[in-house]
Design an enzyme around this catalytic site. Sequence first.
Site, PDB file in Angstrom:
ATOM      1  N   GLY A  34       6.795   7.812  12.597  1.00 28.79           N
ATOM      2  CA  GLY A  34       7.337   7.875  11.204  1.00 28.79           C
ATOM      3  C   GLY A  34       8.746   7.908  10.768  1.00 28.79           C
ATOM      4  O   GLY A  34       9.174   6.784  11.495  1.00 28.79           O
ATOM      5  N   ILE A  91      10.997   9.666  12.377  1.00 31.19           N
ATOM      6  CA  ILE A  91      11.846  10.175  13.578  1.00 31.19           C
ATOM      7  C   ILE A  91      12.401   9.006  14.361  1.00 31.19           C
ATOM      8  O   ILE A  91      11.568   8.236  14.618  1.00 31.19           O
ATOM      9  CB  ILE A  91      10.868  11.024  14.601  1.00 31.19           C
ATOM     10  CG1 ILE A  91      10.028  12.122  13.850  1.00 31.19           C
ATOM     11  CG2 ILE A  91      11.708  11.330  15.470  1.00 31.19           C
ATOM     12  CD1 ILE A  91       9.098  12.541  14.441  1.00 31.19           C
ATOM     13  N   GLY A  99       0.998  -1.235   0.142  1.00 30.23           N
ATOM     14  CA  GLY A  99      -0.077  -0.140   0.072  1.00 30.23           C
ATOM     15  C   GLY A  99       0.943   1.150   0.044  1.00 30.23           C
ATOM     16  O   GLY A  99       1.867   1.259  -0.621  1.00 30.23           O
ATOM     17  N   GLY A 139      -6.175  15.061   3.135  1.00 32.01           N
ATOM     18  CA  GLY A 139      -5.674  13.905   3.086  1.00 32.01           C
ATOM     19  C   GLY A 139      -5.117  13.627   4.525  1.00 32.01           C
ATOM     20  O   GLY A 139      -4.432  12.412   4.513  1.00 32.01           O
ATOM     21  N   GLY A 152       2.878   9.239   6.436  1.00 31.61           N
ATOM     22  CA  GLY A 152       3.069   9.598   5.283  1.00 31.61           C
ATOM     23  C   GLY A 152       4.118   8.468   4.724  1.00 31.61           C
ATOM     24  O   GLY A 152       5.022   8.095   5.297  1.00 31.61           O
ATOM     25  N   GLU A 180      10.891   0.525  14.112  1.00 31.08           N
ATOM     26  CA  GLU A 180      10.947   1.919  14.196  1.00 31.08           C
ATOM     27  C   GLU A 180       9.984   2.732  13.741  1.00 31.08           C
ATOM     28  O   GLU A 180       9.530   3.734  14.229  1.00 31.08           O
ATOM     29  CB  GLU A 180      12.380   2.399  13.572  1.00 31.08           C
ATOM     30  CG  GLU A 180      12.730   3.909  13.714  1.00 31.08           C
ATOM     31  CD  GLU A 180      13.070   4.183  15.074  1.00 31.08           C
ATOM     32  OE1 GLU A 180      12.209   4.950  15.813  1.00 31.08           O
ATOM     33  OE2 GLU A 180      14.057   3.823  15.528  1.00 31.08           O
ATOM     34  N   LYS A 237       1.213   4.070  20.425  1.00 27.11           N
ATOM     35  CA  LYS A 237       2.461   4.648  20.002  1.00 27.11           C
ATOM     36  C   LYS A 237       3.445   4.769  21.807  1.00 27.11           C
ATOM     37  O   LYS A 237       4.486   4.294  21.834  1.00 27.11           O
ATOM     38  CB  LYS A 237       2.667   5.831  19.436  1.00 27.11           C
ATOM     39  CG  LYS A 237       2.250   5.571  18.040  1.00 27.11           C
ATOM     40  CD  LYS A 237       2.162   6.779  17.236  1.00 27.11           C
ATOM     41  CE  LYS A 237       1.706   6.647  15.796  1.00 27.11           C
ATOM     42  NZ  LYS A 237       1.403   8.024  15.077  1.00 27.11           N
TER      43      LYS A 237
END
Length: 426
Positions: free
Chosen positions: A133, A135, A12, A186, A301, A128, A204
């Site tokens: 994301g 970071i 995806g 989005g 993203g 990770e 998280k």
Amino acid sequence: MDSVKVGIVGCGTVGSGVVKILLQNRDIIEERIGKKIELSMVADRDVEKVKKLGVPEKFIVNDGFKVVESEVDIVVELIGGTTVAKDIVKSALENGKHVVSANKALFASYGEELFSAAFENGVSIRFEASVGGGIPVIKALNEGLVANRIEKILGIINGTANFILTEMTTRGISFEEALKIAGEKGYAEADPSLDVDGIDAAHKIAILASIAYGGWVTINDVYVKGIRDITPLDIDFAHEFGYRIKLLAVAKPDNGKVEVRVHPAMLPEDHILSSVDGVFNACLIEGDFVGPTLYYGMGAGQRPTASAVVADIADIACGRGSSVPVSLLKRGAKIPVKRPGEFVSSFYIRFTAVDKPGVLAKISSILGKYNISIKMALQKSIALNGGVPVVMTTHEASFKTVKVAIAEIDKLDVIVKPTFLCMIEE
């Protein structure tokens, strides 16, 4: 040069990004790590989509378990969820494959079981990309801060919620209006519940708390409250009191327990996290020797998340182990987690009351009965659902006690709507 074979399950948004990096940046990765990363198999139901990325047809399958059963060294799970994804990961580990994943829900729910399987089969799991994301916050906890006892983690780790609160703050618009803009850009899913109700951030912070404090914390251990109840009025009052409202994830040890929570919080306007706006994420981690450290960047993203996935692939290729402390792998211990009733904080409280004399005195009397000390108070003649807002900030008090006091206050005939409560993180 040694070669490492990689198979991807799920192509995806993030999976496509990983394929692009492995095809486009293969040379620079090999140069930096001294290993060849071979993209050996990609599984996705949409075979044509994978072909368009430049993957040869002979490397494409439509069944993730074929990747697990192949000769790949590393299985990259990017389908999400906690059902099929769990079966894929568990099967890969039992077949002696290393695993890389971006699946926060999976590890926040089944981390202990999966890492036990990895340890028993002599393989590694790295994840990770599941937090922040691109970071490298998990790597920071595991490696850069390994010499420190972690005294506190404060995180803005959901970009959708942060974007919505930023829009509400800068434009003075409602939650519903800001959510609509997030959807149009989005940044919000058709069903935004995981983001705006705090569940994504809770997954998280459960992961970060597990790593930081050496015992498994699951999603069920996290106190969670979302941002749906915040109004432009609360944001205006926060500004008057010198704060900004953020959806904050918190983990910190206290008297042998760990406090893990996600909720809207008022941060002082000069706090470094108050300036984190839009879809950006940031995590402030404080160690006993290093002091406060900040990790900031794009929290989601295709590109940043895929970057983190490939970094994990490179780490495994170079022989670096799992993304959790050795103590967790060997011991698999749970740690005592504080219940919400044990939290102590300062609070912002917004009552909606009838506009007549004596209201503030009645409210203050009940707060005083429970030894809740008022720091600041404001009452404004602004029409609000048949009443006017009466807002206060308190000195530190027990969350349990404050909830009991508010329940009693809400029974008064001068209160016309349930009271809004928000913690203050000084």
